[in-house]
Motif scaffolding. Sequence first.
Motif, mmCIF file in Angstrom:
data_model
loop_
_atom_site.group_PDB
_atom_site.id
_atom_site.type_symbol
_atom_site.label_atom_id
_atom_site.label_comp_id
_atom_site.label_asym_id
_atom_site.label_seq_id
_atom_site.Cartn_x
_atom_site.Cartn_y
_atom_site.Cartn_z
ATOM 1 N N THR A 178 -12.271 -2.962 -8.172
ATOM 2 C CA THR A 178 -12.713 -4.079 -7.345
ATOM 3 C C THR A 178 -11.529 -4.934 -6.892
ATOM 4 O O THR A 178 -11.677 -5.754 -6.001
ATOM 5 C CB THR A 178 -13.725 -4.961 -8.107
ATOM 6 O OG1 THR A 178 -13.096 -5.549 -9.256
ATOM 7 C CG2 THR A 178 -14.921 -4.136 -8.560
ATOM 8 N N ASP A 179 -10.382 -4.732 -7.519
ATOM 9 C CA ASP A 179 -9.152 -5.401 -7.103
ATOM 10 C C ASP A 179 -8.342 -4.420 -6.258
ATOM 11 O O ASP A 179 -8.037 -3.312 -6.716
ATOM 12 C CB ASP A 179 -8.344 -5.835 -8.331
ATOM 13 C CG ASP A 179 -7.173 -6.741 -7.979
ATOM 14 O OD1 ASP A 179 -6.397 -6.382 -7.061
ATOM 15 O OD2 ASP A 179 -7.018 -7.791 -8.623
ATOM 16 N N PRO A 180 -7.972 -4.784 -5.035
ATOM 17 C CA PRO A 180 -7.266 -3.834 -4.159
ATOM 18 C C PRO A 180 -5.901 -3.411 -4.674
ATOM 19 O O PRO A 180 -5.346 -2.413 -4.191
ATOM 20 C CB PRO A 180 -7.154 -4.597 -2.835
ATOM 21 C CG PRO A 180 -7.299 -6.035 -3.195
ATOM 22 C CD PRO A 180 -8.229 -6.074 -4.367
ATOM 23 N N GLN A 181 -5.355 -4.125 -5.641
ATOM 24 C CA GLN A 181 -4.053 -3.743 -6.200
ATOM 25 C C GLN A 181 -4.161 -2.568 -7.164
ATOM 26 O O GLN A 181 -3.146 -1.950 -7.502
ATOM 27 C CB GLN A 181 -3.423 -4.933 -6.924
ATOM 28 C CG GLN A 181 -3.155 -6.147 -6.061
ATOM 29 C CD GLN A 181 -2.548 -7.274 -6.869
ATOM 30 O OE1 GLN A 181 -1.364 -7.281 -7.186
ATOM 31 N NE2 GLN A 181 -3.398 -8.232 -7.234
ATOM 32 N N GLN A 205 4.501 11.880 -9.408
ATOM 33 C CA GLN A 205 5.858 11.890 -8.873
ATOM 34 C C GLN A 205 6.817 12.172 -10.024
ATOM 35 O O GLN A 205 6.656 11.620 -11.123
ATOM 36 C CB GLN A 205 6.202 10.543 -8.240
ATOM 37 C CG GLN A 205 5.309 10.141 -7.079
ATOM 38 C CD GLN A 205 5.577 8.736 -6.605
ATOM 39 O OE1 GLN A 205 6.580 8.119 -6.975
ATOM 40 N NE2 GLN A 205 4.682 8.191 -5.794
ATOM 41 N N GLU A 206 7.784 13.020 -9.788
ATOM 42 C CA GLU A 206 8.769 13.306 -10.827
ATOM 43 C C GLU A 206 9.541 12.039 -11.173
ATOM 44 O O GLU A 206 9.843 11.209 -10.316
ATOM 45 C CB GLU A 206 9.744 14.391 -10.366
ATOM 46 C CG GLU A 206 9.164 15.790 -10.410
ATOM 47 C CD GLU A 206 8.854 16.258 -11.829
ATOM 48 O OE1 GLU A 206 9.767 16.196 -12.684
ATOM 49 O OE2 GLU A 206 7.708 16.675 -12.092
ATOM 50 N N GLY A 207 9.833 11.884 -12.465
ATOM 51 C CA GLY A 207 10.555 10.704 -12.917
ATOM 52 C C GLY A 207 9.583 9.613 -13.335
ATOM 53 O O GLY A 207 8.510 9.878 -13.885
ATOM 54 N N THR A 208 9.946 8.388 -13.049
ATOM 55 C CA THR A 208 9.135 7.239 -13.449
ATOM 56 C C THR A 208 8.389 6.672 -12.258
ATOM 57 O O THR A 208 8.969 6.504 -11.180
ATOM 58 C CB THR A 208 10.031 6.148 -14.065
ATOM 59 O OG1 THR A 208 10.679 6.674 -15.228
ATOM 60 C CG2 THR A 208 9.220 4.938 -14.463
ATOM 61 N N GLN A 209 7.105 6.427 -12.429
ATOM 62 C CA GLN A 209 6.306 5.805 -11.376
ATOM 63 C C GLN A 209 5.430 4.719 -11.979
ATOM 64 O O GLN A 209 5.082 4.761 -13.159
ATOM 65 C CB GLN A 209 5.449 6.841 -10.645
ATOM 66 C CG GLN A 209 4.404 7.535 -11.499
ATOM 67 C CD GLN A 209 3.691 8.658 -10.743
ATOM 68 O OE1 GLN A 209 3.894 9.828 -11.043
ATOM 69 N NE2 GLN A 209 2.850 8.305 -9.776
ATOM 70 N N ARG A 210 5.076 3.755 -11.158
ATOM 71 C CA ARG A 210 4.297 2.610 -11.626
ATOM 72 C C ARG A 210 3.056 2.437 -10.770
ATOM 73 O O ARG A 210 3.091 2.650 -9.565
ATOM 74 C CB ARG A 210 5.145 1.339 -11.603
ATOM 75 C CG ARG A 210 6.324 1.382 -12.579
ATOM 76 C CD ARG A 210 7.215 0.153 -12.454
ATOM 77 N NE ARG A 210 8.304 0.197 -13.430
ATOM 78 C CZ ARG A 210 9.448 0.848 -13.239
ATOM 79 N NH1 ARG A 210 9.653 1.506 -12.106
ATOM 80 N NH2 ARG A 210 10.364 0.851 -14.182
ATOM 81 N N PHE A 211 1.966 2.044 -11.423
ATOM 82 C CA PHE A 211 0.737 1.715 -10.712
ATOM 83 C C PHE A 211 -0.075 0.783 -11.593
ATOM 84 O O PHE A 211 0.307 0.473 -12.726
ATOM 85 C CB PHE A 211 -0.054 2.980 -10.337
ATOM 86 C CG PHE A 211 -0.395 3.890 -11.486
ATOM 87 C CD1 PHE A 211 -1.597 3.769 -12.167
ATOM 88 C CD2 PHE A 211 0.490 4.890 -11.883
ATOM 89 C CE1 PHE A 211 -1.920 4.619 -13.218
ATOM 90 C CE2 PHE A 211 0.181 5.751 -12.939
ATOM 91 C CZ PHE A 211 -1.026 5.606 -13.602
ATOM 92 N N GLN A 212 -1.203 0.317 -11.075
ATOM 93 C CA GLN A 212 -2.056 -0.597 -11.817
ATOM 94 C C GLN A 212 -3.465 -0.022 -11.959
ATOM 95 O O GLN A 212 -3.953 0.677 -11.067
ATOM 96 C CB GLN A 212 -2.139 -1.957 -11.112
ATOM 97 C CG GLN A 212 -0.806 -2.682 -11.048
ATOM 98 C CD GLN A 212 -0.955 -4.060 -10.431
ATOM 99 O OE1 GLN A 212 -1.352 -5.015 -11.108
ATOM 100 N NE2 GLN A 212 -0.636 -4.176 -9.158
#
Length: 343
Positions: A71-74, A111-118
């Motif tokens: 419900t949060d677009p982020q 994605q190879e390596g480090t990736q960030r999301f919420q």
Amino acid sequence: MSNDLTLRLMDTHAGGDVSRIVTGGIAPLPGSTVREQMEYLQRDADGLRKLLLFEPYGIPEMSVDLLVPPTDPQAAAGYIIMEVMGYPIYSGSNTICTATAVLEQGIVPKQEGTQRFQLEAPAGLVQVEARVENGVVEAITCEGLPSYIDSYRHTIHVPSLGDVTYSVAYSGGFYALVDATDLGFDLTLDEEDDLSDCAHRIVEAIQAERGFSHYTLGDVGPLPFLHFMGPVEQVADNFYRSRSTTYVHPGVICRSTTGTGTSARLALMNYEGRIQPGDRLETISLRETGFIGSFTGVHQEGPHQVVENTITGKSYVLAHSDIVVNCDDPMVECSGLQHIVSS
């Protein structure tokens, strides 16, 4: 007409704790936030939790995580956590498993390596960092909830155990923290049944004597968790290790040390002046699995020193399956489930 329902699952585990990720088969839930959707399940549709955590489909030692649209677009996805004790607003092991499932399902492309999301938990937005090597999710680091000590070294009389000293931390739920050595435990696998019995007695005594209130959430229900703490050893600069075991009331010894249990330990160590920001604690379970809690900062909330932290662990995918729910089966109760299953 068939009286069967079908749910799509991805079974995973982190540190030995199995999280059943529900990836399909549930209709959109009412509620303008993931927290409100969790409250709807809790109030009006508890059949999903009961179905997947009890016979014939599951056991209480498992957890369930329902993927829902954020419900949060982020956020990339929302998730609702279900355990034997009910609906915790946050869980480290469940977040590690859900984040892995979101990557494996392609909701967040790897994605190879480090990736960030919420992600969006009932507790709110959660920052996630994933490390991917050769297409494999090797580690997930997620935010632990801000954690603090509510009560320090209180004593309670527990029938058949005597006087027990405990502290209480909040780290996503209220935790009683007890010294395993004082209670005669080495925190080895052969002690599992005795640990469960001991924890049950202590939690019952605490629940009968007092309740707890969060400084912003207010009353979040009876204390549901107990964490046995082994001795802490320093194994490197800014790095500590301790055997640990988490109990969930009623009757469940977690296979992992749990993320919220590890966050609770960081809060206690900070309260006692034993760690500082930048330090890490690895908690080791009865099954020799571990999570690493990192103490990233501290701030004041009224009378509480609140510990900011992250939890790092790895989740493994166990199975992809469709669960066929036959509502004519006398062992299956569908009354709290049928109205949320998608057609």
